[in-house]
Design an enzyme around this catalytic site. Sequence first.
Site, mmCIF file in Angstrom:
data_model
loop_
_atom_site.group_PDB
_atom_site.id
_atom_site.type_symbol
_atom_site.label_atom_id
_atom_site.label_comp_id
_atom_site.label_asym_id
_atom_site.label_seq_id
_atom_site.Cartn_x
_atom_site.Cartn_y
_atom_site.Cartn_z
ATOM 1 N N HIS A 26 41.911 -4.201 -81.473
ATOM 2 C CA HIS A 26 42.473 -5.547 -81.463
ATOM 3 C C HIS A 26 41.652 -6.405 -80.500
ATOM 4 O O HIS A 26 41.430 -6.039 -79.349
ATOM 5 C CB HIS A 26 43.935 -5.518 -81.012
ATOM 6 N N HIS A 27 41.215 -7.552 -81.014
ATOM 7 C CA HIS A 27 40.344 -8.420 -80.221
ATOM 8 C C HIS A 27 41.057 -9.007 -78.990
ATOM 9 O O HIS A 27 40.403 -9.435 -78.036
ATOM 10 C CB HIS A 27 39.820 -9.567 -81.103
ATOM 11 N N ALA A 28 42.387 -8.996 -79.010
ATOM 12 C CA ALA A 28 43.132 -9.551 -77.874
ATOM 13 C C ALA A 28 42.958 -8.723 -76.614
ATOM 14 O O ALA A 28 43.060 -9.243 -75.501
ATOM 15 C CB ALA A 28 44.616 -9.663 -78.219
#
Length: 217
Positions: A189-191
């Site tokens: 997840h890029h977060a």
Amino acid sequence: MAFHKIDLHEWDRAEEFFHFTEAAPCSFSFCTDLEMTALYRRAKEGGIKFFPLFLHCLSAEVNARREFRMHENGAGELGWFDTVNPCYTVFHEEDHRFSDVWTEFDGDFSVFYARYLRDTEKYGGPKRKPAKPYQDENLFNVSCIPWARFTGFSLDLPKSTRFFSPIFTIGKFFERDGNLYLPFSAQVHHAVCDGWHVAALVNALQDRMRAVALSAK
């Protein structure tokens, strides 16, 4: 195992977290080939299974990096685990189904290997999911596609906007220029994780695979 909640008002990655969960929800996949010649040779010469040897190398690098131990609890609070354990698949040749099994991680390979053999013997047979009951949520997923080599891999996760654990996939190993290579994919997840973090893990994993093989000599 402990879960540490993150104060989003103090976290230095809060801006990226909100951007990639609210403004532009985003996960991404990263694919590469890992050189596995020496590690594979060590497994064969030592009379041990290659997959748990590789799994231990991967688990050690995952546990060395907080970005890959992130999780959102039932209260919607983001945090990270002290330790995460690999959850992997055991394939059933007779009906082409599989079972989920997880093994408690230990930095000592001999301890981990004994646990792996015990878990797969006890839980690898039943054709149900999960084969080994989950005790907690401090797991990361590893799956195998040993029948085909791939150069790209992506998972469609409808709930990926809040799924922060990494998912790793390996394919069929192949020979190139006298060396063996293992297709490897990381979906994150890029977060909570950028390309820099994935590249750092991949490079360290490659170094560990070579170092582990050399340490047996």
